[in-house]
Design a protein around this motif. Structure first.
Motif, short mmCIF file in Angstrom:
data_model
loop_
_atom_site.label_atom_id
_atom_site.label_comp_id
_atom_site.label_asym_id
_atom_site.label_seq_id
_atom_site.Cartn_x
_atom_site.Cartn_y
_atom_site.Cartn_z
N GLU D 182 0.83 -1.20 0.00
CA GLU D 182 0.00 0.00 0.00
C GLU D 182 0.88 1.26 0.00
OE1 GLU D 182 -3.21 -0.02 -0.41
OE2 GLU D 182 -3.21 -2.21 -0.47
N TRP D 260 -4.14 16.64 -3.26
CA TRP D 260 -5.43 15.95 -3.03
C TRP D 260 -6.55 16.90 -2.68
CZ3 TRP D 260 -1.34 14.25 0.37
CH2 TRP D 260 -1.49 14.58 1.74
N ASP D 269 -13.06 4.60 -1.07
CA ASP D 269 -11.82 3.97 -0.63
C ASP D 269 -12.14 2.62 -0.01
OD1 ASP D 269 -9.48 3.19 0.46
OD2 ASP D 269 -9.14 4.98 1.68
N ASP D 270 -11.96 1.56 -0.82
CA ASP D 270 -12.34 0.26 -0.26
C ASP D 270 -11.17 -0.43 0.42
OD1 ASP D 270 -11.08 -0.22 -2.60
OD2 ASP D 270 -12.83 -1.02 -3.65
N GLU D 273 -10.53 2.83 4.08
CA GLU D 273 -11.82 3.16 4.68
C GLU D 273 -12.79 1.98 4.62
OE1 GLU D 273 -12.14 5.55 6.47
OE2 GLU D 273 -11.06 7.32 5.76
N TYR D 278 -14.57 8.05 1.34
CA TYR D 278 -14.06 8.42 0.03
C TYR D 278 -12.63 8.91 0.15
CZ TYR D 278 -18.98 8.28 -1.17
OH TYR D 278 -20.27 7.87 -1.37
N ARG D 279 -11.93 8.87 -0.97
CA ARG D 279 -10.62 9.50 -1.06
C ARG D 279 -10.55 10.12 -2.44
NH1 ARG D 279 -8.09 6.41 -4.75
NH2 ARG D 279 -8.21 4.15 -4.65
N TYR D 283 -3.76 10.56 -3.45
CA TYR D 283 -4.10 10.45 -2.03
C TYR D 283 -2.98 9.85 -1.20
CZ TYR D 283 -4.66 5.40 -2.72
OH TYR D 283 -4.44 4.09 -2.99
N PRO D 285 -3.42 7.42 2.27
CA PRO D 285 -4.58 6.76 2.87
C PRO D 285 -5.08 7.48 4.12
CG PRO D 285 -2.77 5.18 2.57
CD PRO D 285 -2.24 6.52 2.19
N ASP D 297 -3.67 7.31 -8.22
CA ASP D 297 -4.35 6.06 -8.55
C ASP D 297 -4.66 6.08 -10.05
OD1 ASP D 297 -6.24 4.14 -8.98
OD2 ASP D 297 -7.71 4.95 -7.56
#
Lengths: 332, 274, 135, 668, 222
Positions: D182, D260, D269-270, D273, D278-279, D283, D285, D297
Motif C-alpha cells: 500500500e 489531493w 476507498d475500499d 476506509e 471516500y478518497r 491520495y 490513505p 491512482d
C-alpha cells in the motif's frame, strides 16, 4: 429442439393442471421437447421419507430406473415440481455418494427387475433448464407481449435452491434465476426478501396455525411491496399461498388478495398464448384483474405506484457480489 | 497389407527429401525383416520396405541417436513405438523437433498377436492405415485371476528359466541408462543360475518400468526363455492409471506420477492407511 | 512358531522420534523389528525394500511423517506414490503384499507406533517364513 | 559393472549401561564380549561396555582407544542418537576421527525400554550392534559446508508486525528493506480507533512506531512496492522488487496535501476506509501516513483515463507531480527474509442470510472500526447507512465466516474480544441496546476475561446462539436466532447489525508462499517449522513468518512474533556464517543419463540440469538431504551422502545376519 | 458419572456406551454422511426453522438429547414431525449436518418404536438402551404421522397421490371442527381446478412397485 425426459408428478394431474397446461404451452416455442416417463409413480413427497426411508428411496428410484430404461440417449430429467425435483435429485445423489446405500436401493429395485446407475441422469427443474440451457436470449425472442407494468414477486420456496446437490443455482437463499427470467419477460421484478422462505409445506395439513403464520408472513410481505402477482415454481407453494390465502385471512382477520401464478403461466402470456389455454381461471384468488392490465397495456394508476424511498447521501454501500466473485472464489 | 505398404511407401517418399533418413523395416538378405535407415540416395531400397513382423525400431533409433544426436530423421512407428518415442522424449533422450513421426496403424491380427490395448498412434501427424480398437489381453487376465500360491509357483517356474542374458533390457526402448542398476551387485546377485527367488532382476526391472512401459512387448518377443514379463508391466500400468491417472506415452507433458506430490484423491486411491 | 524377522525403515524426524517416544513411555512391543534410520521415507527406493526381502526379511515396515507434515515438505508424497505400486507388484508376483506395510507416525505418536508394530508383527507371524515360501 | 570390496577398517564398539536403564534388561557384558569375538571379522578390534558412555570418562575412553588402538571407526550402542549423537561425534572429532565416521545405535528407547524378555532384548542389542558395525565401515568422512550470511534483511509487509520486526533489526545496526504493497505502512492497525482490552487509542501507540521506521537510517522503506522474485538460499537471497510508479517525485514532494485538495476526482476507498468513505484519485490513505508522499491512482485519475485535468500538477508548489514516471525494478541482496503479510477480512457477502451488501444497515467489523475512528468517514459517530440516524439498538454477530465448514473451519481468535469492544463503543457513543450473538465466548488472553466481565456489567445483552438470518422488518432489521440457553427461537428487532467477520489468509497467499519457497496450510496460512517449538521459522532456512499471515492473531501476539522473528534473524546474522547440511545428495556425472526425473522430484528445486553437459547437478546449499531423488534415480547415479545404498544395505545385512544366526542356533 | 445420572432420574439412566449407540444408530440409518455427531450446539438450525415455534424442542436441543442418549424423549418429541423440509438448517449448519435428513430418520425411528411388532410393554433390546422404555404410543403427534400414512396408503395402492382425496380423508379424521371453514376451498378445488374427487387410475406397474417396496421394507428392517 432438444429432448428431455419429463417427470410431471402427481399434482400436475390434479391440483396443478394450470401448471401442466402452461408448461406444455411454453416449452414448445422454446424448443424443449418433453418425453414423459411412461408409467411413472408418485415421488412420495416428504411423506414417505418420514415413514420408511428405504422404501421411500426405492419408490423414487423406480422412476429413475424407468427414466434410464426409456432415456434413449437423453441425459436430463425435467421435473417441474420442486418436491419431485428434490426427491429425484436426492435419491440420485445419495445412491451415488453412499455406495452401500445405492446397492441397497438397487437390491430393492431388483425385486421388480429394475436397476438404476447412480449419476447416470441429471435431474433438473424446468426453471434451471430454461435459464442455463435454453438461455434468456431465446426467451426474449419469444416475447410478443411484454409484461410491462406488472409488479411481480418471484417466489421459489425451499426445495429448488436447497440443498442444491448439483450446485445449479446462484445462491441457496437469494438466487436470481427467476428474477432474471421475469425481467426478460418485461415485468417489474420486486427484490422479494422472502423468496426462498417456506410456504408452510405439509403444515397446512398437520399444524394449520403454524402454516397460516408462514403464509401470512409471505403474503403480507408481498403486499407491503405492492405486489400484483406472486409467481411460483412449485405446485405445493402455489396451492398453499393461493388456496389457503382465504383461510389465512380468516385466521388473521385480514383481507389480502394477491393472485399466485405459475411462472409458466406468465411466460405464456408474454409469449402471446391465450389465457384460457394456460390454465387461467383455476386460481382461487383471481388473477384476471392483474392480467387485464398487461393485455390492454394500461398505464398503472398513480396511487399504485411504489413509494420511492427518500434518498439521503449517506454512506456508500459495498458492491453486490457478481458472477465473477463466485468464479474467483471457486478457483481459490 | 499391400494397401498399407503402398501408402507407407508413398508417405516415405514424400518425407525423404526433407530428412536425412527414414527409419523403417526392410526385408534384408536372407529374407529377415529388420530396422533399416532409408535414405534419398538409395531410394530403390524402398522396394524392400516391410511392415511385419514388428521389430524394435525405437531401439535402433536410440543407437543411431547416441552416435548422431542431431540427426534429422523420420521414423515409421506403430502405436506402441510412438509411445516409446514419447517417453524417450519425456526423459530427454531425444529431440522431437528433429524427428518426423509416421504413424502406422496396426491391423486386427497384429493387435491380437501383441494382445495390444492401443494399436494406434495418437501424436503422429502423418499416418498410414485406419486405427482399430484395442484387444483384451487374455494372458494378463489369466495370471491376475490366479491365487497367490498359483502366481508364486507360476513366476518361480518362469524365472527359473531366465539365463540373465539382459536381452529384455537391451531391446527395451525405455532402457537408456549408461550404467544399469541391474548390473549393480547391490541389487542383483551375480554368479548364480537359476537366479534366487524372488528374482531381484525381474522385480527391480518391473519397478523401473512403472510409468514407463509402453506395452510394446519387445522384451517378451526377444526373450529366449519366453518369460511373459510384460504381464507385470501391464498390470502395474493399469494400477498406475487408476491410482494416479497416468499413462506412459499418452501425453507429451505429463510427468510420471511418482516424481510429483499427491493430487486430490490420489492418496485415497493408493490403498494406504488413513 | 517362528520368530519373524522384520526390517523397519523409519524417517529420522517423525517416526524414529515416535519410536523414541514409545520407549520413553516404556510401551512394550515385540523385539522382531530392527529399525534402520533414514532421513526421509522418500529416501527408500523400491530396490532397498526388495533387497531386504532378498536378505531374508519376512516383512518390511516403512514409516514416515504424516502427509502434510513431512520434514522435507513433500518427500513422503513420493513414498505414498511409489510404495503402493511395489505392493501391487508383489501381489502380481505371488508375494503376499501385506509383507510390506506403509504408515505414518508422528514424533508424538508413541502409542500408534507400538500398535502398528504389534499388529504388523502379528500379520507377519501368521504368514509362513518368507524364505520357505520362496524355496 | 560395479564391484565392491569390503573396506578394511579398525572399529571400536562401546556398549552403554546407562546405569540400569539398559543394563537392567540387556546383558551388556555379553553383548560386548560377543561383539569382540563374533564381529572381529567385520573389523571390530575393541569392544567395551561402560556405565555411562556419555560421561566425560566414557568419552575419554573412546578418545584414548582412537589414539592408542588406531581406531578408524567408532560405534556406540546407547540411547537415541537424537540425544547424544552430537556428544560422541565431538569426542571422535577431538581424537582426530571425522565425526561422520561415527555411528550410534539405539538400544535404550528402541530396545531395553520396550522389550520385556531380557534374552530377547540382548539378542536385539546384538543385531543392532552388528547392523551399526556393518554400516560404519562404509561411512565416509564428510566436511560441513559453511556459507557467509549477508547481514541485510528483507521484511515483507508494513503492518504492526513488520514494523516491529524491522525496528528490532534496524536498532541492532543491521540494514532492513521494508516492502509494503500500500502507499503507507501501518496495516490494519492504522484503521482501528480503540484496541482491546485496554481501549487505548490505536493511532496513539502505532504512529510513533511508524514514524521511527520511516526515519530510521537502517531502514529502506519501499512502499507501493511488491516482491516479484526470490532466488538463492539462506545467507544469500537475491530479491527482485517492483516499486510501482507513484507519479510523484519523492525528492520534491513535501507532503503538503495541496494535490489531493485540488483533485476533482472522488472515489470510494475500499482499502483503508473499508468502503465506507471516500478518497481522491491522488491520495495518502490517512493523514499520518508514512511515507508522507501521496500516490496517483492510475485507474481513477481523470488525466490518465481521459487525457485532461492535471489539476494536481497545476497546483503543486514544488512541481513534484510526474505523470511519466515508470515502475522501477530493484534488486537487493539479503541474507534473511521475514514475511509479515497479514490477513484479509472475510467477505461477508458470501453469507446470503446475513444480507451484507443487500441490507444497508448491516456493517462489517472493519466498516464499524472506521465508523468509530475519530478521523474516519463519520468523524467517530455511530450512525446508520443514511449517515445521520443514530441507532437505538445494535446487534453484534460473532463467528461470521469462522467456525463454519461452509466458509472457514477455524476460530478467528480475535472476534470475541473485538465484538465486546464494539459493544462497549456502541454503549459509549449511543447509549443504545446491544445484543451480542455468540456461539462460545473465548477470552483467554491477559485481562481479556476481565474485559468480558466489564462489558456484561455495562448491560449488554448476551445471547448464546448463532444468528440464523437477518431480515428487514418492523422499521429496521430483525435478527432471528435460537437462544440456545433457553431453547427458544427469538426475533430481535434492531436498527443496526455489526458482523464480526473472520480473518482469512491473503487472497494471494499461495502465490506468495510459492515465491518464497514455503508452504501453506489448507486454509492458506503460512506453515511454521514447528507449531510449538519453532513458531516463526519455516521449513525453508532463512525465511521467517510473523503475525497474522501464519494464522489469526491479535496485536500483542503479532508484535511478539515480529520481535521473535527479528531475534531469530539477528542470531543467524551474529553467527557470520552458517553450516549447511553435510549429508547432501551428489550426482555421479558418468552414470547420469540426463533424464531429468530427479529435477522434478526434488521438494526443494535443489537439482539443476546442466544443459551443456546433459547432466543433473545438486546445489549443495539448497539440498536438505532428504534423499527423495535417490529413490527416483533409476541408474542410481545420485547418492545421498551418509545414507548411501551400500551403507543402508550393509546395515540391513548386519542386522539380518545376526537374526538368522540366532535362528540357526535355536533350531540346533 | 453414570451413577449420578441414574440417581437423579432412573428413566434416563444410560451408560456412556449406550449414549453413543443412539447417536450411531441415527447416523447409520441416514443415507450418506450425516455428520450428526459433529454438532457444536450453535443453534443455527433452531434459529432458522420456520416452524421452530411449534416444536417442543429445537433441532439443536434434539442433537444434545441424542448425545445424552435420551432416546424416549427424542422419539416422543414433535420436532421431526414439525419439520417442513425447507433445508434452511441444512445449508446454514456450520458443521454440515444433514439436519433435514436426520429428521426423516427420527420420524422413521419414532414410528418404528410404536410398531405392534415391537411391543413397548415387554423389554425391548437392551442394545438400543431402552431399558425402561417410556415410549408412549399416544404421546406423539398423531396428526403428522397419520397424514404421512394416509398419503402412503394412497401411493401404495394407486402408485400416485391425489390431493383432494388425501386432504379430505385427513381432515375428516383430524380437523373435523375446521371443516365448515374449508368447505369453500373443497368446492373450489372441484369447480375452479376441475379436480376429480375420485382416486387416480392405478399405474400399470403396480405389481412391480409392490414387489420393490416389499423388498425395500425387508431391507429396511434387516
Amino acid at each position: 429442439m432438444s429432448d428431455y425426459i419429463f417427470y410431471p408428478g402427481c399434482s400436475m394431474e390434479s391440483s396443478a393442471k394450470a401448471y401442466y397446461e402452461s408448461v406444455m404451452a411454453v416449452c414448445k416455442p422454446l424448443g424443449i421437447g418433453l418425453k414423459e416417463i411412461e408409467d411413472w409413480n408418485c415421488c412420495g413427497a416428504t411423506e414417505y421419507l418420514s415413514l420408511d426411508i428405504t422404501p421411500a428411496y426405492a419408490l423414487i428410484a423406480r422412476n429413475l430406473a424407468l427414466a434410464e430404461e426409456q432415456a434413449n440417449g437423453n441425459k436430463t430429467i425435467i421435473a417441474p415440481c420442486s418436491a419431485c425435483y428434490l426427491n429425484l435429485a436426492k435419491a440420485d445423489h445419495y445412491m451415488h455418494d453412499d455406495k452401500a446405500f445405492g446397492n441397497k436401493i438397487n437390491e430393492a429395485l431388483a425385486a421388480g427387475g429394475m436397476h438404476y446407475t447412480p449419476g447416470k441422469l441429471a435431474v433438473r427443474h424446468l426453471l434451471d433448464v430454461i435459464i442455463n440451457e435454453v438461455g434468456l436470449d431465446k426467451v426474449k425472442e419469444n416475447v410478443v407481449k411484454p409484461l410491462a407494468g406488472l409488479r411481480i414477486a418471484p417466489y421459489l420456496g425451499c426445495m429448488l435452491p436447497r440443498p442444491d446437490y448439483g450446485k445449479r443455482y446462484s445462491d441457496t437463499e437469494h438466487p436470481d434465476e427467476l428474477d432474471r427470467l421475469l425481467s426478460a419477460l418485461g415485468a417489474e421484478v420486486i427484490d422479494f426478501p422472502l423468496k426462498t422462505h417456506c410456504c408452510g409445506g405439509h403444515m397446512t395439513q398437520i399444524g394449520p396455525d403454524t402454516a397460516f403464520e408462514m403464509i401470512h408472513r409471505l403474503i403480507s410481505s408481498a403486499d407491503a411491496l405492492n405486489t400484483d402477482v406472486i409467481v411460483t415454481v412449485c405446485p405445493m407453494c402455489q396451492m398453499n399461498l393461493d388456496a389457503f390465502q382465504g383461510q389465512m385471512n380468516n385466521h388473521f382477520k385480514t383481507n389480502f388478495k394477491i393472485p399466485v401464478l405459475f411462472f409458466t403461466q406468465l411466460m405464456g402470456i408474454a409469449f402471446g398464448e391465450k389465457a384460457e389455454s394456460l390454465g387461467f381461471g383455476s386460481e382461487f384468488v383471481s388473477a384476471a384483474e392483474a392480467i387485464s392490465r398487461v393485455r390492454v397495456q394500461a398505464p398503472k394508476p398513480a396511487e399504485d405506484a411504489p413509494v420511492a424511498k427518500k434518498k439521503t447521501p449517506g454512506l456508500p454501500m459495498p458492491p453486490l457480489r457478481t458472477k465473477t466473485d463466485h468464479t474467483q472464489e471457486a478457483g481459490r | 497389407m499391400t494397401d498399407r505398404l503402398t501408402t507407407l511407401r508413398k508417405t516415405i517418399e514424400n518425407v525423404l527429401p526433407n530428412v536425412e533418413g527414414v527409419l523403417a523395416l526392410r526385408i534384408g538378405p536372407g529374407g529377415i525383416t529388420a530396422p533399416h535407415l532409408f535414405s534419398k540416395e538409395h531410394s530403390e531400397e524402398l522396394d524392400k520396405l516391410a511392415l511385419w513382423p514388428k521389430e524394435p525400431v525405437p531401439d535402433t533409433l536410440k543407437i543411431i541417436l547416441r552416435a548422431h544426436p542431431d540427426a534429422k530423421l523420420a521414423i515409421v512407428c506403430r502405436g506402441c513405438e510412438e509411445r516409446g518415442i514419447v517417453e524417450m522424449f519425456k526423459h530427454s533422450q531425444l529431440n522431437l523437433d528433429n524427428l518426423t513421426l509416421i504413424g502406422l496403424q496396426c491391423e486386427q491380427d497384429e493387435a491380437e498377436f501383441c494382445r495390444c490395448a492401443k494399436p494406434f498412434t495418437v501424436h503422429s501427424k502423418l499416418t498410414v492405415g485406419e486405427p482399430i480398437e484395442g484387444v483384451p489381453d487374455p494372458l494378463t487376465a489369466k495370471i491376475e485371476a490366479m491365487s497367490q500360491p498359483e502366481k508364486q509357483a507360476f513366476w518361480k517356474q518362469e524365472f527359473e528359466h531366465c539365463i540373465k542374458c539382459y536381452g529384455c533390457r537391451n531391446i527395451c526402448p525405455q532402457c537408456f541408462c549408461n550404467i544399469c542398476a541391474l548390473e549393480d551387485e547391490t541389487w542383483v546377485e551375480t554368479g548364480r543360475l537359476p537366479m534366487p527367488n524372488p528374482s531381484m532382476y525381474h522385480m527391480v526391472r518391473a519397478m523401473h518400468m512403472t510409468a514407463k512401459c509402453v506395452a510394446c512387448r519387445e522384451c517378451e518377443e526377444t526373450c529366449p526363455a519366453d518369460i511373459p514379463m510384460a504381464v507385470h508391466f501391464r498390470l502395474i500400468a493399469r494400477d498406475v492409471r487408476e491410482m494416479f491417472n497416468y499413462e506412459p506415452g499418452a501425453s507429451m507433458d505429463q510427468k510420471p506420477p511418482q516424481l510429483l506430490v499427491l493430487e486430490e484423491g490420489e492418496y485415497e486411491r493408493s490403498g494406504l492407511p488413513h | 512358531m517362528y520368530e519373524p524377522k522384520i526390517i523397519g525403515f523409519l524417517c529420522n524426524w517423525c517416526s524414529y522420534r515416535g519410536a523414541d517416544t514409545a520407549g520413553m513411555a516404556r510401551m512394550k512391543y515385540p523385539p522382531n523389528v530392527k529399525i534402520i534410520r533414514v532421513p526421509c521415507s522418500g529416501r527408500i527406493s523400491p530396490e532397498l525394500v526388495l533387497r531386504s526381502f532378498r536378505e531374508g526379511a519376512d516383512g518390511v515396515i516403512l514409516l514416515g511423517c504424516h502427509i502434510g507434515d513431512c520434514h522435507y515438505a513433500t518427500g513422503n508424497h513420493r513414498t505414498a506414490k511409489r510404495m503402493p505400486v511395489l505392493k501391487k507388484l508383489m501381489e502380481y508376483t505371488g508375494i503376499e503384499p501385506e509383507r510390506l506395510y506403509i504408515n505414518w507416525v508422528s514424533a508424538a505418536e508413541g502409542e500408534k507406533f507400538t500398535t502398528v508394530i504389534k499388529e504388523f508383527t502379528e500379520t507377519i507371524s501368521a504368514l509362513p517364513p518368507f524364505v520357505e515360501t520362496m524355496k | 559393472m560395479k564391484s565392491k570390496k569390503k573396506p578394511q577398517e579398525r572399529v571400536g564398539v562401546y556398549i552403554c549401561h546407562c546405569g540400569s536403564n539398559i543394563a537392567g534388561v540387556v546383558n551388556v557384558e555379553d553383548v560386548s564380549t560377543w561383539a569382540g569375538k563374533e564381529l572381529e571379522k567385520e573389523g571390530v578390534v575393541v569392544a567395551r561396555d561402560y556405565k555411562f558412555m556419555c560421561s566425560s570418562l566414557g568419552q575419554e575412553l573412546i578418545e584414548k582407544d582412537i589414539k592408542e588402538q588406531g581406531l578408524t571407526r567408532v560405534v556406540v550402542a546407547a540411547c537415541s542418537p537424537h540425544l547424544h549423537e552430537p556428544t560422541f561425534r565431538n569426542a571422535c572429532s577431538r581424537a582426530g576421527v571425522n565425526p561422520y565416521l561415527f555411528e550410534m545405535t539405539n538400544i535404550r528407547e528402541q530396545d531395553s525400554w520396550v522389550t520385556t524378555d531380557k534374552l530377547e532384548a540382548t539378542k536385539k542389542a546384538k543385531s543392532l550392534v552388528s547392523a551399526a558395525v556393518g554400516r560404519v565401515v562404509y561411512q565416509k568422512p564428510l566436511e560441513s559446508l559453511f556459507v557467509p550470511i549477508d547481514p541485510n534483511v528483507l521484511v515483507v509487509g508494513g503492518g504492526v508486525t513488520g514494523i516491529q520486526a524491522a525496528l528490532e533489526i534496524a536498532n541492532s545496526g543491521q540494514h532492513v528493506y521494508l516492502v509494503e504493497r500500500e502507499p503507507s505502512i501501518g496495516g490494519h492497525m492504522a484503521q482501528f480507533d480503540k484496541t482491546f482490552p485496554t481501549l487505548d487509542c490505536s493511532a496513539c501507540i502505532l504512529t510513533p512506531k511508524m514514524f521511527d521506521a520511516g526515519n530510521h537510517k537502517n531502514i529502506t522503506m519501499l512502499t507501493w512496492s511488491e516482491v516479484e522474485k526470490v532466488e538463492g538460499y539462506i545467507g544469500n537471497f537475491t530479491v527482485t522488487i517492483r516499486k510501482r510508479a507513484r507519479f510523484i517525485e519523492e525528492s520534491l514532494c513535501t507532503g503538503c496535501g495541496v494535490c489531493w485538495e485540488k483533485c476533482p476526482k472522488k472515489v470510494v476507498d475500499d482499502v483503508f476506509e473499508a468502503g465506507l468513505g471516500y478518497r481522491k484519485a491522488v491520495y495518502t490513505p490517512f493523514p499520518q501516513a508514512v511515507p508522507k508522499y501521496p500516490v496517483i491512482d492510475h485507474e481513477n485519475c481523470t488525466y490518465f483515463q481521459k487525457g485532461t485535468c492535471k489539476a494536481c500538477e497545476k497546483f503543486c508548489p514544488t512541481g513534484a507531480i510526474k505523470f511519466d514516471q515508470q515502475d522501477e525494478i530493484l534488486t537487493v541482496k539479503v541474507g534473511n527474509i521475514i514475511l509479515a503479510t497479514g490477513y484479509d477480512l472475510f467477505d461477508a457477502r458470501k453469507i446470503p442470510n446475513y444480507g451484507y451488501g443487500r441490507l444497508p444497515n448491516v456493517f462489517t467489523s472493519l466498516e464499524f472500526e472506521r465508523m468509530t475512528n475519530a478521523a474516519g468517514p463519520t468523524m467517530g459517530k455511530v450512525v446508520l447507512r443514511d449517515g445521520v440516524t443514530q441507532p437505538k439498538s445494535v446487534a453484534v454477530i460473532h463467528c461470521v465466516g469462522s467456525r463454519d465448514k461452509n466458509y472457514h473451519n477455524y476460530c478467528s481468535s480475535i472476534c470475541c474480544m473485538q465484538s465486546l469492544k464494539f459493544a462497549h463503543l456502541v454503549k459509549e457513543k449511543t447509549g443504545g441496546d446491544v445484543y451480542q450473538f455468540y456461539i462460545d465466548m473465548r477470552t483467554p488472553g491477559k485481562s481479556y476475561d476481565e474485559f468480558y466481565q466489564k462489558i456484561i456489567h455495562e448491560g449488554v445483552n448476551m445471547i448464546r446462539g448463532k444468528v440464523a438470518e437477518i431480515i428487514e422488518g418492523e422499521g429496521g432489521l430483525i435478527v432471528q436466532a435460537e437462544d440456545t440457553l433457553v431453547g427458544k427461537q427469538r426475533r430481535i428487532p434492531v436498527d443496526m447489525v455489526i458482523l464480526s467477520a473472520g480473518l482469512e489468509s491473503r487472497a494471494d497467499a499461495k502465490e506468495v508462499a510459492q515465491k518464497f519457497g514455503i508452504s501453506c496450510s489448507a486454509d492458506d496460512w503460512f506453515i511454521e517449522r514447528h507449531p510449538k517449538l519453532d513458531p516463526v521459522a519455516t521449513m525453508t532456512d532463512g525465511v521467517f513468518v510473523a503475525g497474522a499471515c501464519q494464522g489469526p492473531k491479535d496485536i500483542p501476539a503479532s508484535v511478539a512474533q515480529g520481535a521473535a522473528a527479528a531475534a531469530r534473524v539477528l542470531s543467524i546474522i551474529g553467527q557470520g556464517e552458517i553450516e549447511i547440511e553435510a549429508a547432501t545428495a551428489m550426482v555421479d556425472e558418468i552414470t547420469c543419463v540426463g533424464c531429468k526425473q530427479c529435477v522434478a522430484s526434488c521438494p526443494y528445486q535443489a537439482i539443476q540440469f546442466l544443459e551443456e553437459k546433459g547432466k543433473a547437478y545438486v546445489q549443495e546449499a539448497l539440498c536438505k538431504g532428504c534423499g527423495t531423488c535417490v529413490g527416483t534415480c533409476l541408474p542410481k547415479s545420485i547418492t545421498l551422502k551418509h545414507f548411501t545404498d551400500e551403507q543402508i544395505v550393509a546395515e540391513m545385512i548386519g542386522a539380518m545376519r545376526v537374526m538368522k544366526s540366532f535362528e540357526m542356533t535355536e533350531v540346533a | 458419572m453414570t451413577d449420578v445420572v441414574s440417581v437423579l432420574d432412573p428413566h434416563t439412566s444410560h451408560t456412556k456406551r449406550e449414549d453413543s449407540i443412539l447417536l450411531r444408530e441415527v447416523s447409520l440409518r441416514t443415507p450418506g454422511e450425516s455428520h450428526v455427531d459433529m454438532c457444536i450446539q450453535c443453534g443455527t438450525c433452531g434459529g432458522s426453522c420456520p416452524s421452530g415455534s411449534a416444536m417442543d424442542h429445537t433441532p439443536r436441543a434434539i442433537f444434545a438429547m441424542l448425545r445424552a442418549g435420551m432416546r424416549d424423549d427424542v422419539l416422543n418429541s414433535n420436532t421431526p414431525w414439525m419439520c417442513v423440509s425447507c433445508y434452511f438448517c441444512t445449508v446454514r449448519c456450520p458443521q454440515n449436518i444433514h439436519i433435514t435428513d436426520v429428521m426423516y430418520t427420527l420420524k422413521n425411528m419414532s414410528l418404528e418404536a410404536r410398531k405392534p411388532t415391537m411391543p413397548v410393554a415387554s423389554p425391548p433390546p437392551t442394545a438400543w438402551g431402552l431399558k425402561n422404555s417410556s415410549i408412549d404410543p399416544k404421546k406423539y403427534n398423531p396428526t403428522a404421522a397419520d397424514f404421512s400414512k394416509t398419503f402412503i396408503w394412497m401411493v401404495e395402492n394407486f402408485g400416485r397421490s391425489f390431493e383432494i382425496g388425501l386432504a379430505g380423508v385427513h381432515n375428516v379424521r383430524h380437523f373435523i371442527t375446521r371443516l365448515p371453514n374449508m368447505t369453500p376451498m373443497a368446492i373450489g378445488m372441484l369447480t375452479k381446478k376441475g379436480m376429480s374427487p375420485l382416486p387416480p387410475k392405478r399405474i400399470k406397474g403396480m405389481d412391480q412397485l409392490g414387489k420393490i417396496l416389499q423388498r425395500a421394507k425387508e431391507l429396511e428392517s434387516s
